[in-house]
Design an enzyme around this catalytic site. Structure first.
Site, PDB file in Angstrom:
ATOM      1  N   HIS A  54       0.800  -1.192   0.015  1.00 33.25           N
ATOM      2  CA  HIS A  54       0.101   0.026   0.114  1.00 33.25           C
ATOM      3  C   HIS A  54       0.837   1.112   0.038  1.00 33.25           C
ATOM      4  O   HIS A  54       2.012   1.409   0.502  1.00 33.25           O
ATOM      5  CB  HIS A  54      -0.853  -0.042   1.171  1.00 33.25           C
ATOM      6  CG  HIS A  54      -1.580   1.276   1.304  1.00 33.25           C
ATOM      7  ND1 HIS A  54      -1.354   2.302   2.315  1.00 33.25           N
ATOM      8  CD2 HIS A  54      -2.944   1.738   0.844  1.00 33.25           C
ATOM      9  CE1 HIS A  54      -2.096   3.147   2.192  1.00 33.25           C
ATOM     10  NE2 HIS A  54      -3.231   3.084   1.351  1.00 33.25           N
ATOM     11  N   SER A  55       0.288   2.296  -0.977  1.00 30.86           N
ATOM     12  CA  SER A  55       1.180   3.529  -0.797  1.00 30.86           C
ATOM     13  C   SER A  55       2.868   3.244  -1.302  1.00 30.86           C
ATOM     14  O   SER A  55       3.368   2.610  -2.118  1.00 30.86           O
ATOM     15  CB  SER A  55       1.005   4.312   0.385  1.00 30.86           C
ATOM     16  OG  SER A  55       1.447   5.612   0.270  1.00 30.86           O
ATOM     17  N   PHE A  56       3.642   3.809  -0.228  1.00 32.98           N
ATOM     18  CA  PHE A  56       4.945   3.540  -0.108  1.00 32.98           C
ATOM     19  C   PHE A  56       5.452   2.347  -0.305  1.00 32.98           C
ATOM     20  O   PHE A  56       6.642   1.745  -0.784  1.00 32.98           O
ATOM     21  CB  PHE A  56       5.709   4.432   0.994  1.00 32.98           C
ATOM     22  CG  PHE A  56       7.241   4.167   0.997  1.00 32.98           C
ATOM     23  CD1 PHE A  56       8.072   4.965  -0.028  1.00 32.98           C
ATOM     24  CD2 PHE A  56       7.510   3.636   1.991  1.00 32.98           C
ATOM     25  CE1 PHE A  56       9.333   5.069   0.240  1.00 32.98           C
ATOM     26  CE2 PHE A  56       8.995   3.546   2.255  1.00 32.98           C
ATOM     27  CZ  PHE A  56       9.900   4.169   1.239  1.00 32.98           C
TER      28      PHE A  56
END
Length: 84
Positions: A54-56
């Protein structure tokens, strides 16, 4: 829901966050997070892993998959940037 449907689910925590927050330091880099993930997979003897970033976290799962491809079945990028 995954566990209820019979899947094995693990949720490793990155160095410096959550229950590992006492390890926070300026020395932590993206390489630290990649190593965290790889060592978690090795230590828990996971094979054919489906990694969700998720995300980074998408960057870390992509790098881990490049380094231990035999243990990875699939990558899922959830609201994350796909790195090539």
């Amino acid at each position: 829901m995954l566990r209820q449907n019979g899947h094995r689910v693990t949720t490793p925590t990155q160095t410096g966050l959550g229950e590992r927050r006492h390890l926070l330091s300026a020395a932590i880099t993206l390489e630290t997070f990649i190593a965290d993930l790889i060592e978690h997979i090795r230590y828990t003897e996971i094979s054919e892993a489906v990694l969700v970033g998720h995300s980074f976290g998408g960057i870390a799962i992509a790098a881990a998959a490049d380094r231990i491809p035999a243990r990875i079945r699939q990558l899922i990028f959830l609201d994350s940037r796909i790195v090539q």
